[in-house]
Design a protein around this motif. Structure first.
Motif, PDB file in Angstrom:
ATOM      1  N   LEU A  48      68.936 -83.389 -62.966  1.00 20.20           N
ATOM      2  CA  LEU A  48      67.674 -82.779 -62.559  1.00 20.20           C
ATOM      3  C   LEU A  48      66.456 -83.339 -63.290  1.00 20.20           C
ATOM      4  O   LEU A  48      65.435 -83.625 -62.643  1.00 20.20           O
ATOM      5  N   PRO A  49      66.491 -83.513 -64.633  1.00 19.45           N
ATOM      6  CA  PRO A  49      65.307 -84.093 -65.271  1.00 19.45           C
ATOM      7  C   PRO A  49      64.924 -85.448 -64.680  1.00 19.45           C
ATOM      8  O   PRO A  49      63.735 -85.735 -64.491  1.00 19.45           O
ATOM      9  N   TRP A  50      65.921 -86.284 -64.389  1.00 15.71           N
ATOM     10  CA  TRP A  50      65.645 -87.582 -63.754  1.00 15.71           C
ATOM     11  C   TRP A  50      65.118 -87.392 -62.343  1.00 15.71           C
ATOM     12  O   TRP A  50      64.077 -87.966 -61.973  1.00 15.71           O
ATOM     13  N   GLY A 110      78.262 -87.439 -72.414  1.00 21.60           N
ATOM     14  CA  GLY A 110      76.837 -87.127 -72.472  1.00 21.60           C
ATOM     15  C   GLY A 110      75.924 -88.244 -72.025  1.00 21.60           C
ATOM     16  O   GLY A 110      74.743 -88.257 -72.392  1.00 21.60           O
ATOM     17  N   VAL A 111      76.424 -89.194 -71.221  1.00 22.74           N
ATOM     18  CA  VAL A 111      75.582 -90.296 -70.746  1.00 22.74           C
ATOM     19  C   VAL A 111      74.503 -89.737 -69.819  1.00 22.74           C
ATOM     20  O   VAL A 111      74.791 -88.990 -68.883  1.00 22.74           O
ATOM     21  N   VAL A 112      73.263 -90.106 -70.070  1.00 24.17           N
ATOM     22  CA  VAL A 112      72.110 -89.523 -69.388  1.00 24.17           C
ATOM     23  C   VAL A 112      71.850 -90.236 -68.065  1.00 24.17           C
ATOM     24  O   VAL A 112      71.759 -91.469 -68.027  1.00 24.17           O
ATOM     25  N   PRO A 113      71.721 -89.516 -66.952  1.00 25.80           N
ATOM     26  CA  PRO A 113      71.291 -90.141 -65.701  1.00 25.80           C
ATOM     27  C   PRO A 113      69.866 -90.679 -65.830  1.00 25.80           C
ATOM     28  O   PRO A 113      68.973 -89.978 -66.330  1.00 25.80           O
ATOM     29  N   ASP A 114      69.653 -91.914 -65.390  1.00 23.39           N
ATOM     30  CA  ASP A 114      68.328 -92.526 -65.498  1.00 23.39           C
ATOM     31  C   ASP A 114      68.134 -93.520 -64.363  1.00 23.39           C
ATOM     32  O   ASP A 114      69.014 -93.708 -63.512  1.00 23.39           O
ATOM     33  N   GLU A 124      75.433 -75.418 -63.095  1.00 24.48           N
ATOM     34  CA  GLU A 124      74.858 -74.767 -64.275  1.00 24.48           C
ATOM     35  C   GLU A 124      73.398 -74.381 -64.087  1.00 24.48           C
ATOM     36  O   GLU A 124      72.981 -73.278 -64.485  1.00 24.48           O
ATOM     37  N   ALA A 125      72.600 -75.250 -63.496  1.00 30.71           N
ATOM     38  CA  ALA A 125      71.182 -74.941 -63.345  1.00 30.71           C
ATOM     39  C   ALA A 125      70.966 -73.728 -62.452  1.00 30.71           C
ATOM     40  O   ALA A 125      70.092 -72.894 -62.708  1.00 30.71           O
ATOM     41  N   ILE A 126      71.752 -73.610 -61.393  1.00 32.97           N
ATOM     42  CA  ILE A 126      71.634 -72.455 -60.505  1.00 32.97           C
ATOM     43  C   ILE A 126      72.114 -71.197 -61.199  1.00 32.97           C
ATOM     44  O   ILE A 126      71.483 -70.133 -61.126  1.00 32.97           O
ATOM     45  N   LEU A 178      72.001 -81.441 -70.486  1.00 35.06           N
ATOM     46  CA  LEU A 178      71.796 -82.493 -71.482  1.00 35.06           C
ATOM     47  C   LEU A 178      71.397 -81.923 -72.837  1.00 35.06           C
ATOM     48  O   LEU A 178      71.898 -82.351 -73.880  1.00 35.06           O
ATOM     49  N   HIS A 179      70.478 -80.971 -72.818  1.00 32.18           N
ATOM     50  CA  HIS A 179      69.998 -80.370 -74.063  1.00 32.18           C
ATOM     51  C   HIS A 179      70.066 -78.845 -74.019  1.00 32.18           C
ATOM     52  O   HIS A 179      69.626 -78.189 -74.953  1.00 32.18           O
ATOM     53  N   ARG A 180      70.616 -78.302 -72.923  1.00 35.80           N
ATOM     54  CA  ARG A 180      70.695 -76.861 -72.704  1.00 35.80           C
ATOM     55  C   ARG A 180      69.318 -76.217 -72.793  1.00 35.80           C
ATOM     56  O   ARG A 180      69.135 -75.125 -73.343  1.00 35.80           O
ATOM     57  N   THR A 181      68.329 -76.882 -72.263  1.00 36.79           N
ATOM     58  CA  THR A 181      66.985 -76.337 -72.243  1.00 36.79           C
ATOM     59  C   THR A 181      66.749 -75.565 -70.951  1.00 36.79           C
ATOM     60  O   THR A 181      67.313 -75.873 -69.906  1.00 36.79           O
TER      61      THR A 181
END
Length: 377
Positions: A203-205, A166-170, A222-224, A231-234
């Motif tokens: 994508l959020p980054w 779960g390491v977040v891209p930043d 997944e987004a498509i 990351l948070h399934r939002t």
């Protein structure tokens, strides 16, 4: 119509791809559509390409073969390090592959030489999620090794985050990837075509940062497919969350006690009785319970999203037990469920779940639109 089945709305998959392509193109980032959650569905891949995906990717060479059998014009990337036992198939089927070690690179080079082909290689870098990847300090040396293989072309660098830990891209880890690209290029390896920053978790980054650096590609599945980020399934704005629905048939409806009785031991899948969840209100100690012809052999039940007013009570291999509340549900009716990523992945690979694909233009996403879908009678 047979059930269980997955209804696939290809128009919404195309629209989701186009929306993301339109957002990312001004930032200099192209989209590779990832089909692995759909068993390499050629129809899903074609919808992604129609929506503007620059190519397709999958983790299974068999799925890439399915995609290539329908359309060989789109590039096909193997997004898992090739197995040594499959290097000949990889060179024959995939236009490029993600790699991390010299043993596989040597085998790919030999396979490409036998087939008189050139195979593109993207070297994957470990940036903290501890799945696949070359150590940062070894990247330049590995690039040099790859360039010496006569039938391999070093097309770029990539990384993968969020999948294992779960390491977040930043900006920090994406900036490190950009620095490594500059380092490799300065070592005389020429300009790298591909800087693959990651997956839907990026994508959020990518859509908020002031500087994407050298990142020019994201591998988006997944987004498509589901309109969410991992990351948070939002829910992501502007994307359809209901391109897929899983439909199952009701085989029993009865009023039953809300709680089991008798001595209790393990369930069919080895859970202790104390861990069995009771999700429905007791309502005078009875519930109106329905059983659907669906189970763990077909889908990851934890990833099912039931229709409003219905609660999932439990499951076994081939029975899904739900509380239907006051809904007028009868034997032979069908219920439609939304799907999370794990549920979609398993359902698409089950031989007992059929697939029905429709292609029609998708309407723009309304702010008030939400999943799940209503009951299908």
């Amino acid at each position: 119509m047979t059930s269980p089945r997955i209804n696939v709305d290809l128009g919404k998959i195309e629209a989701n791809t186009r929306h993301l392509v339109d957002q990312l193109t001004p930032r200099g980032i192209r989209v590779v559509g990832i089909t692995k959650a759909t068993l390499g569905s050629p129809a899903v891949g074609a919808a992604m390409v129609r929506g503007g995906a620059s190519g397709l990717g999958d983790s299974r060479i068999q799925n890439l073969a399915r995609l290539g059998a329908r359309d060989r014009s789109a590039s096909r990337t193997l997004i898992r390090s090739p197995m040594l036992s499959q290097v000949d198939q990889v060179v024959r089927t995939a236009t490029s592959s993600l790699n991390t070690g010299t043993t596989v690179l040597d085998a790919l080079d030999a396979a490409a030489r036998r087939q008189r082909r050139t195979h593109d290689v993207v070297l994957m870098v470990e940036l903290g999620d501890l799945r696949e990847g070359i150590a940062i300090e070894d990247v330049a040396a590995m690039a040099a090794v790859t360039r010496k293989r006569g039938r391999l072309r070093l097309s770029g660098l990539g990384t993968n985050l969020a999948c294992r830990n779960g390491v977040v891209p930043d900006d920090r880890n994406m900036g490190e990837l950009s620095r490594l690209v500059d380092q490799v290029e300065s070592g005389g390896h020429g300009v790298l075509d591909v800087v693959s920053g990651g997956n839907s978790a990026n994508l959020p980054w990518a859509l908020s940062t002031s500087d994407v650096g050298r990142v020019n590609e994201l591998r988006i599945g997944e987004a498509i497919l589901l309109g969410t980020e991992p990351l948070h399934r939002t829910r992501l704005p502007g994307l359809h969350p209901d391109a897929f629905s899983l439909v199952a048939e009701v085989i029993e409806v009865a009023v039953k006690p809300a709680q089991p009785w008798g001595d209790r031991a393990q369930t069919a899948f080895g859970h202790q009785a104390a861990l069995v969840r009771q999700l429905a209100p007791t309502r005078d100690r009875t519930i109106r319970q329905a059983i659907l012809a669906l189970g763990c052999q077909d889908v990851d039940v934890d990833g099912l999203i039931p229709p409003p007013g219905i609660a999932i009570l439990g499951t076994s291999s081939d029975h899904l037990v739900v509380d239907v509340g006051d809904h007028a549900v009868s034997v032979g009716d069908e219920l439609a469920f939304g799907l999370g990523y794990g549920a979609l992945l398993r359902a698409m690979t089950s031989p007992f779940v059929s697939q029905v694909e429709t292609r029609r233009p998708a309407r723009p996403v309304l702010a008030a639109a939400r999943w799940p879908a209503p009951i299908i009678a």
